[in-house]
Design an enzyme around this catalytic site. Sequence first.
Site, short mmCIF file in Angstrom:
data_model
loop_
_atom_site.label_atom_id
_atom_site.label_comp_id
_atom_site.label_asym_id
_atom_site.label_seq_id
_atom_site.Cartn_x
_atom_site.Cartn_y
_atom_site.Cartn_z
N GLY A 193 -0.53 13.00 -10.56
CA GLY A 193 0.78 12.76 -10.29
C GLY A 193 1.45 13.54 -9.30
O GLY A 193 2.56 13.94 -9.34
N MET B 250 -4.55 3.80 -8.80
CA MET B 250 -5.83 3.33 -8.50
C MET B 250 -6.20 1.67 -8.88
O MET B 250 -7.12 1.61 -9.34
CB MET B 250 -6.68 4.34 -8.97
CG MET B 250 -6.52 5.68 -8.52
SD MET B 250 -6.35 5.96 -6.75
CE MET B 250 -8.03 5.54 -6.45
N ARG B 251 -5.07 0.94 -8.54
CA ARG B 251 -5.03 -0.57 -8.73
C ARG B 251 -5.02 -1.25 -7.50
O ARG B 251 -3.74 -1.04 -6.93
CB ARG B 251 -4.38 -0.98 -10.14
CG ARG B 251 -4.93 -0.52 -11.33
CD ARG B 251 -6.28 -0.99 -11.98
NE ARG B 251 -6.22 -2.09 -12.18
CZ ARG B 251 -7.40 -2.99 -12.37
NH1 ARG B 251 -8.75 -2.28 -12.40
NH2 ARG B 251 -7.20 -4.12 -12.56
N LEU C 142 -3.30 -4.42 -6.18
CA LEU C 142 -2.22 -5.44 -6.55
C LEU C 142 -2.56 -6.91 -5.92
O LEU C 142 -2.80 -6.76 -4.60
CB LEU C 142 -0.89 -4.95 -6.25
CG LEU C 142 -0.43 -3.80 -6.83
CD1 LEU C 142 0.87 -3.10 -6.63
CD2 LEU C 142 -0.41 -3.74 -8.59
N HIS D 181 -0.51 6.71 1.86
CA HIS D 181 -2.02 6.65 2.07
C HIS D 181 -2.29 7.72 3.08
O HIS D 181 -1.51 8.03 3.99
CB HIS D 181 -2.36 5.34 2.95
CG HIS D 181 -3.55 5.16 3.22
ND1 HIS D 181 -4.57 4.83 2.28
CD2 HIS D 181 -4.40 5.34 4.42
CE1 HIS D 181 -5.83 4.88 2.76
NE2 HIS D 181 -5.57 4.90 4.22
N GLU E 53 -2.38 -7.53 2.00
CA GLU E 53 -3.58 -6.94 2.32
C GLU E 53 -3.40 -5.21 2.31
O GLU E 53 -2.38 -4.47 2.39
CB GLU E 53 -3.87 -6.88 4.07
CG GLU E 53 -4.78 -6.19 4.76
CD GLU E 53 -4.80 -6.16 6.43
OE1 GLU E 53 -5.52 -5.51 6.87
OE2 GLU E 53 -3.87 -6.94 6.80
N ASP F 61 -3.50 -1.41 2.23
CA ASP F 61 -3.14 -0.56 3.11
C ASP F 61 -2.59 -1.06 4.35
O ASP F 61 -3.00 -0.43 5.60
CB ASP F 61 -4.30 0.63 3.49
CG ASP F 61 -4.86 1.29 2.40
OD1 ASP F 61 -3.92 1.62 1.33
OD2 ASP F 61 -5.91 1.48 2.03
N GLU G 139 2.02 14.68 2.86
CA GLU G 139 2.42 13.51 1.86
C GLU G 139 3.73 13.92 0.92
O GLU G 139 4.72 13.18 0.78
CB GLU G 139 1.50 13.21 0.79
CG GLU G 139 0.05 12.71 1.51
CD GLU G 139 -1.16 12.60 0.55
OE1 GLU G 139 -0.89 11.90 -0.66
OE2 GLU G 139 -2.39 12.61 0.86
#
Length: 219
Positions: free
Chosen positions: A16, A94-95, A97, A113, A147, A149, A178
């Site tokens: 996190g 980390m899935r 969608l 990203h 699609e 990213d 980030e």
Amino acid sequence: MTIPRKRTAILVSGRGSNMTALLSAAADPAYPAEIALVVSNVPGAPALDKAAAAGIATATVDHRAHAGRRAFEEALDTVLRDKGVELVCLAGFMRLLTPWFVERWHDRLLNIHPALLPAFKGLDTHARALAEGCKIHGATVHVVRAEMDAGPIVAQGAVAVLDGDTEDTLAARVLAVEHAIYPRALALVASGAAQIDGMRVRIRDGASTSPDPLLVPAG
């Protein structure tokens, strides 16, 4: 007149790091988004403890406990809607969608990203940037589309790639970018200053006092 803050959920899978940056920004009552919920697909993810320590409601929707991606996403969607969530931020989630979930949250789902999209979609972005001899590298906050990213870009930040960089040193500088651009991007979306026009995001005039609010310079 006080404008209600947008109820926002953060989806996480691990420690996190970007979630912490968003929580810090949203601790200011003047910030236009309120972090109402942190959800992990991984039971016991360290991010959940960090969120709970900050007084944020947490939930776990374990993808392994559901019969397929659609069942998992339906359960996740129910948790979000039960909490009155209006915006969703992916932060190390980390899935992948499905189009069903992305459409359910159309224009209300953000992702960060570690590359300057549309370059280097997918994994191992820092190693790939070094291998290609890039002179600049960075991070992108974008509105999620089906699609991977892909989607309208809300904010980007760049750093110089140094001659002596390794994957780890470059990743560390990009991570700092980030942490700077994700809270800015969420604020633009939550306040309504960011308007999505096809694949472009237009920022309302006067929405920022900075002459260049979306680019974090190398340093």
